[in-house]
Motif scaffolding. Structure first.
Motif, mmCIF file in Angstrom:
data_model
loop_
_atom_site.group_PDB
_atom_site.id
_atom_site.type_symbol
_atom_site.label_atom_id
_atom_site.label_comp_id
_atom_site.label_asym_id
_atom_site.label_seq_id
_atom_site.Cartn_x
_atom_site.Cartn_y
_atom_site.Cartn_z
ATOM 1 N N GLY A 434 -7.735 -0.667 14.627
ATOM 2 C CA GLY A 434 -8.308 -1.270 13.208
ATOM 3 C C GLY A 434 -8.085 0.165 12.250
ATOM 4 N N ALA A 435 -8.686 1.162 12.502
ATOM 5 C CA ALA A 435 -8.856 2.337 11.831
ATOM 6 C C ALA A 435 -7.417 2.925 11.937
ATOM 7 C CB ALA A 435 -9.979 3.361 12.565
ATOM 8 N N MET A 436 -6.824 3.070 12.843
ATOM 9 C CA MET A 436 -5.330 3.577 12.833
ATOM 10 C C MET A 436 -4.678 2.618 11.842
ATOM 11 S SD MET A 436 -2.602 3.412 15.908
ATOM 12 C CE MET A 436 -3.492 4.422 17.064
ATOM 13 N N GLU A 437 -4.644 1.537 11.776
ATOM 14 C CA GLU A 437 -3.753 0.680 10.706
ATOM 15 C C GLU A 437 -4.302 0.964 9.381
ATOM 16 O OE1 GLU A 437 -2.527 -3.808 9.952
ATOM 17 O OE2 GLU A 437 -4.471 -3.371 9.947
ATOM 18 N N PHE A 438 -5.602 1.494 9.276
ATOM 19 C CA PHE A 438 -5.960 1.564 7.885
ATOM 20 C C PHE A 438 -5.654 3.084 7.306
ATOM 21 C CE2 PHE A 438 -9.155 3.642 5.070
ATOM 22 C CZ PHE A 438 -9.399 2.587 4.358
ATOM 23 N N ILE A 439 -5.500 4.050 8.304
ATOM 24 C CA ILE A 439 -5.162 5.477 7.956
ATOM 25 C C ILE A 439 -3.847 5.485 7.690
ATOM 26 C CG2 ILE A 439 -4.886 7.936 9.177
ATOM 27 C CD1 ILE A 439 -7.510 7.254 10.503
ATOM 28 N N HIS A 440 -3.092 4.554 8.592
ATOM 29 C CA HIS A 440 -1.527 4.666 8.377
ATOM 30 C C HIS A 440 -1.400 4.181 6.797
ATOM 31 C CE1 HIS A 440 -0.199 4.726 12.627
ATOM 32 N NE2 HIS A 440 -0.480 5.879 12.298
ATOM 33 N N GLN A 441 -1.978 3.035 6.520
ATOM 34 C CA GLN A 441 -1.726 2.569 5.270
ATOM 35 C C GLN A 441 -2.077 3.508 4.245
ATOM 36 O OE1 GLN A 441 -0.206 -0.709 4.719
ATOM 37 N NE2 GLN A 441 0.014 0.246 2.814
ATOM 38 N N GLN A 442 -3.027 4.375 4.284
ATOM 39 C CA GLN A 442 -3.406 5.523 3.443
ATOM 40 C C GLN A 442 -2.093 6.323 3.313
ATOM 41 O OE1 GLN A 442 -6.388 5.616 1.586
ATOM 42 N NE2 GLN A 442 -6.517 3.425 2.390
ATOM 43 N N LEU A 443 -1.564 6.697 4.356
ATOM 44 C CA LEU A 443 -0.583 7.777 4.263
ATOM 45 C C LEU A 443 0.627 7.093 3.339
ATOM 46 C CD1 LEU A 443 -0.448 9.307 7.918
ATOM 47 C CD2 LEU A 443 -1.781 10.029 5.722
ATOM 48 N N MET A 444 0.884 5.808 3.880
ATOM 49 C CA MET A 444 2.176 5.057 3.230
ATOM 50 C C MET A 444 1.789 5.000 1.675
ATOM 51 S SD MET A 444 4.996 4.332 3.855
ATOM 52 C CE MET A 444 5.312 4.058 5.504
ATOM 53 N N ASP A 445 0.663 4.622 1.293
ATOM 54 C CA ASP A 445 0.331 4.590 -0.002
ATOM 55 C C ASP A 445 0.589 5.820 -0.957
ATOM 56 O OD1 ASP A 445 -0.399 1.955 0.273
ATOM 57 O OD2 ASP A 445 -2.519 2.355 0.212
ATOM 58 N N ARG A 447 2.654 7.936 -0.223
ATOM 59 C CA ARG A 447 4.042 8.224 0.013
ATOM 60 C C ARG A 447 4.390 7.189 -1.254
ATOM 61 N NH1 ARG A 447 7.724 4.447 0.920
ATOM 62 N NH2 ARG A 447 9.805 4.975 1.352
ATOM 63 N N ASN A 448 4.243 5.949 -1.400
ATOM 64 C CA ASN A 448 4.466 5.050 -2.227
ATOM 65 C C ASN A 448 4.203 5.373 -3.730
ATOM 66 O OD1 ASN A 448 5.491 3.610 -0.359
ATOM 67 N ND2 ASN A 448 3.641 2.122 0.131
ATOM 68 N N ARG A 449 3.148 6.264 -3.764
ATOM 69 C CA ARG A 449 2.719 6.686 -5.160
ATOM 70 C C ARG A 449 3.710 7.856 -5.640
ATOM 71 N NH1 ARG A 449 -2.672 6.294 -3.253
ATOM 72 N NH2 ARG A 449 -2.709 8.490 -2.535
ATOM 73 N N GLY A 450 4.669 8.283 -4.975
ATOM 74 C CA GLY A 450 5.530 9.260 -5.173
ATOM 75 C C GLY A 450 5.066 10.666 -4.916
ATOM 76 N N GLU A 451 4.047 10.817 -3.640
ATOM 77 C CA GLU A 451 3.526 12.022 -3.412
ATOM 78 C C GLU A 451 4.610 12.137 -1.826
ATOM 79 O OE1 GLU A 451 -0.755 11.555 -5.589
ATOM 80 O OE2 GLU A 451 -0.575 11.155 -3.553
ATOM 81 N N ALA A 452 4.160 13.496 -1.411
ATOM 82 C CA ALA A 452 4.742 13.636 -0.106
ATOM 83 C C ALA A 452 3.812 14.039 0.921
ATOM 84 C CB ALA A 452 5.360 15.146 -0.638
ATOM 85 N N VAL A 453 4.306 13.570 2.100
ATOM 86 C CA VAL A 453 3.464 13.703 3.255
ATOM 87 C C VAL A 453 4.215 14.212 4.438
ATOM 88 C CG1 VAL A 453 2.275 12.409 5.097
ATOM 89 C CG2 VAL A 453 2.138 11.763 2.669
#
Ligand SMILES: Nc1ncnc2c1ncn2[C@@H]1O[C@H](COP(=O)(O)OP(=O)(O)O)[C@@H](O)[C@H]1O
Ligand SMILES: [Mg+2]
Lengths: 502, 355
Positions: A434-445, A447-453
């Protein structure tokens, strides 16, 4: 196949709390039976009951149809049950052979017969194809070998049923592979194996049957060949996982530029060997590799924790090579560290003190060197709510938080810096699905905001799900770059092991 | 509720230490044949029984508090300052000489002497910090060894160039400071002086520093996990230098207030013989480096000593009873300290293996 062990309607209560609720499962001779579930699902409790370390509140255990009660582990061992513990219980200053025969040593009259011990252990290792050197000191062995010693110890004591509780948590990917092969071999020789884990890919690879636990109950019993990772994770988490929402977008300008970074090593081999790459805004670049191939050094060099000998790093066009951590962070970098206990937190400090690191310097949260406590409290409370961090209070010590919750604190803190660039290392190591999915979504968000990871992970599946581009590191070099859409796991594995790009 | 529990559990160890100390004391007292309860009652009276005894206890605690606070501050940031004794001695001699030779009125001499004492102690401590930062010379060892140099040097100053030649006896001491530069007494005829108020104020300031300031936060985190601090962009060298400087300055101040508030001159060995610095270290360890706790512990340890004097006056229990109790305390504290130190080392090793 004959059933060797049955646990029937096992219930275990700790006061009001029910850790196991009417759990039943059967183990067949020569099978690998995986028990999976999120942290806290009750897996370890069930195994402690089987191994005589805990007494069930109710329920029965049968071995070959005969009812048994184990008052202590010695009685369980007498019935042919062996347990490989999550934390190895070995004497580091003694040899492998000594560690294995301890408690049941071969003797010559009254003396310990060292030769005999080494011969017996050698023969045992041969028989079960577990390569070890019986005369070596345990303290000098890598963790993978220490685990083999634990397994041999269990076999030496005549176990027919072998329990392994989260055996892969401490191993490198290569060691995991070897362990899984070993387990298959043991099963083929008639041993019955209970494998506890929350890593589903391993389960799918090796198990015959799977029992899924959630909140102390069985939520499913499946044949491994007839199910999928998705089905098992749904049973584990109790809901459909949403999957990660990736928005298609064009990557922008290079945000981080790394040019021919070089760090001299102690033994002639460079730690980083002219590493060059860039990360553009709006993309996640994954760095894959077996740990110990220069990723840690790269991360420390980028974040100012390790000086580089040659090369440059540019962040938003500004040179940050060999600058202080503070200067680099101010230039726009946030960093989720690879080891949350070593670098990422102070475990005796409060949740709040851990969460405000870096923010405490900002104008918004201090005035003339005096911290604005109320504002900081608001900041951290906001994260606790939005990240669903389970803690009794802001003053709670970090060490009282579970690994997943502590990781969320770190992720909240670093995402909270709202920097254009985030360096995320092993962002989900040891956290549940559950936490993993949440953290992944944070990273993806992000990126989607136009920042870099820049994502550094030894978990290949994580790299594959999140990245736009994948770099592979081997022995301090970047040995390959792949497009994430077309890359296959085989290609990456090959590069990770030092093979050439096809 | 939670807060309460945490405060309570932080009190458990010191209380057990006290219990063990008093038990050991009780055994020693019973050997002398004095009834135990009566003996402890005498001790209490000797320490707090009337204004005179109370103020003597507080006067004695003054340098111990300041030393303890300095050591606490270094501890909280993760550094060992075992050099408080040397820093105190240099502070004392610097203060004495400044008060003697500074031109100007009494109050100017007083303020200049206090500044000089703090600067001398601070610089001496800074020397060790600098050697650590520059050459990786272990602080534990350098601070300890610098004690000897400081004591011998201060002793030399008052036996040779600045020796008091006005008096009849050939003592190793400086001349007496003029009265205008003395720290005022708090009660007429009692030994308690303004240095005590200063010490308490500093304890409160340090509490506020740790709790409410950016620097205090960075200092605590550095002490709790230096790698986390470095990762977060805290300049650890700066934290160490500032903490060691302040730590030394407080030790220097301890020596200064002894000179300006009670001895009015620097007498060789008068600060080292009572073991103030080591008592200060004990107060710190007893209170787990909490500034207010250290203050209370320092008063308690001083009371043990003044109380034992009272006990010796009125019964046949010797003064050394306070040493027995202190020794038991030290044993308990160091056992606990060693245990947690080893545990931490082991954890670090385990964590290190997974990197
Ligand atoms: N001795 C105990 N006393 C109280 N609660 C316990 C005890 N041991 C385990 N628990 C609780 O039981 C639950 C299941 O724990 P465990 O079996 O270790 O889970 P898993 O191994 O699946 O992660 C957890 O919520 C844990 O806090
Ligand atoms: Mg477990």
């Amino acid at each position: 196949m004959e059933t060797i062990l049955e646990m029937e309607r096992i219930t275990k209560k700790y006061g009001q709390f029910t850790a196991n609720q009417e759990i039943s499962f059967a183990l067949r001779e020569g099978e690998i039976h995986a028990i999976v579930g999120e942290n806290g699902a009750g897996k370890t409790t069930l195994m402690r009951i089987l191994y005589g370390m805990e007494q069930p509140t109710s329920g029965t255990i049968r071995i070959h149809g005969a009812e048994k009660r184990f008052a202590n582990p010695a009685e369980a061992i007498d019935s042919g049950i062996g347990m490989v513990h999550q934390h190895f219980m070995l004497f580091p200053s003694r040899t492998i052979a000594e560690n294995i025969v301890i408690g049941n040593e071969p003797r010559k009259s009254i003396w310990f017969d060292r030769k005999q011990a080494i011969a017996q252990v050698g023969a045992l290792a041969e028989r079960f194809r577990l390569p070890i050197a019986p005369g070596q000191k345990v303290g000098d062995c890598p963790l993978g070998t220490q685990q083999r010693v634990e397994i041999l110890k269990v076999l030496y004591n005549g176990a027919k049923i072998i329990i392994l509780d989260e055996p892969t948590a401490v191993l490198t990917p290569l060691e995991v592979k070897e362990l899984l092969i070993t387990l298959r071999g043991l099963a083929e020789q008639g041993k019955s194996i209970i494998l506890i884990t929350h890593k589903l890919h391993e389960v799918m690879e090796v198990a015959d049957r799977i029992t899924v636990l959630r909140n102390g109950r069985v939520t499913g019993q499946l044949e491994a060949s007839q199910t999928t990772v998705e089905e098992v994770s749904r049973l584990m988490v109790g809901r459909e996982l949403d999957g990660i929402r990736r928005e298609t977008q064009q990557a922008g300008q290079p945000l981080l530029q790394v040019n021919r970074l070089f760090i001299r090593g102690k033994k002639g081999k460079p730690l980083l060997d002219h590493v060059s790459f860039h990360v553009r805004s709006g993309e996640i670049v994954g760095i894959a590799g077996i740990s110990g191939n220069g990723q840690s050094e790269l991360v420390q060099a980028l974040t100012g924790l390790l000086p580089v000998d040659e090369g440059t790093v540019l962040l938003q066009g500004k040179e940050i090579t060999n600058r202080s951590v503070k200067q680099i962070r101010e230039a726009g970098l946030a960093h989720i560290p690879e080891d949350r206990y070593l670098w990422g937190t102070a475990k005796e400090a409060s949740v709040k003190d851990n969460a405000i690191m870096g923010h405490h310097r900002l104008k918004e949260f201090q005035r003339g060197g005096i911290l604005r406590q109320r504002k900081l409290d608001q900041l951290v409370t906001g994260w606790i709510n939005s990240f669903a961090i389970k803690t009794s209070s802001l003053a709670n010590k970090a060490q009282n938080l579970s690994g997943g919750n502590l990781q969320k604190v770190i992720v909240a803190r670093e995402i909270g810096h709202a920097t254009p660039f985030l360096l995320a290392c092993e962002p989900t190591r040891g956290v549940d699905i559950g936490a993993m999915e949440f953290i992944h979504q944070q990273l993806m968000d992000k990126r989607n905001r136009g920042e870099a990871v820049l994502l550094v992970s030894s978990e290949l599946s994580e790299i594959m799900t999140l990245s736009d581009r994948i770099l592979v590191m081997f022995e301090g070099k970047v040995v390959g770059e792949l497009n994430a859409e077309t890359a296959t796991e085989e290609q990456i594995s090959l590069l990770m092991a030092g093979g050439k790009q096809p | 509720m939670k807060q309460w529990k945490q405060t309570l559990s932080s009190l458990i160890h010191p209380l057990i230490a006290l219990l063990i100390g008093f038990l050991a004391g009780a055994i020693a007292i019973s050997v002398t044949g004095t009834p135990i309860l009566q003996a402890y009652q005498e001790m209490w009276t000797g320490a707090f029984g009337n204004l005179y005894f109370l103020t003597s206890t507080l006067a004695r605690s003054t340098p111990i508090i300041l030393l303890g606070l300095g050591i606490s501050l270094a501890f909280r940031s993760g550094y060992f300052n075992l050099g408080a004794e040397g820093q105190m001695v240099l502070g004392a001699v610097a203060a004495a000489l400044t008060a003697l030779y500074m031109p100007g009125s009494g109050i100017v001499k007083l303020l200049a002497a206090m500044a000089a004492g703090m600067i001398a102690g601070g610089l001496w401590s800074l020397l060790a910090a600098w050697m650590d930062a520059k050459f990786k010379v272990n602080l534990l060892i350098s601070t300890l060894l610098l004690n000897y140099i400081a004591s011998l040097f201060a002793g030399y100053l008052v036996t040779e160039p600045f020796k008091d030649t006005t008096g009849s006896a050939a003592l190793a001491q400086s001349r007496m400071i003029e009265q205008g530069a003395w720290l005022p007494k708090l009660f007429a005829g009692m030994s308690l002086h303004a240095g005590f108020v200063l010490a308490v104020v500093i304890a409160i300031l340090l509490t506020l520093l740790l709790r409410y300031t950016v620097f205090g936060y960075e200092l605590k985190i550095t002490g709790q996990n230096p790698l986390f601090a470095a990762y977060g962009g805290v300049n650890r060298t700066r934290v160490m230098i500032l903490c060691m400087l302040t730590s030394g300055a407080l030790a220097g101040l301890a020596g200064t207030v002894e000179v300006l508030g009670s001895q009015y001159r620097y007498i060789d060995g008068s600060l080292t013989a009572p073991g103030y610095a080591w008592t200060g270290l004990m107060a710190t360890l007893l209170a787990n480096s909490n500034p207010l706790g250290t203050t209370i512990a320092a008063v308690f340890l001083a009371a043990l000593q003044t109380g034992a004097m009272g006990l010796e006056r009125n019964t046949n229990v010797p003064l050394e009873i306070s040493s027995v109790i202190q020794a038991a305390l030290i044993l308990f504290i160091s056992a606990r300290f060693t245990y947690s130190f080893l545990k931490r080392r082991k954890e670090e090793k385990n964590n290190g293996a997974t990197v």
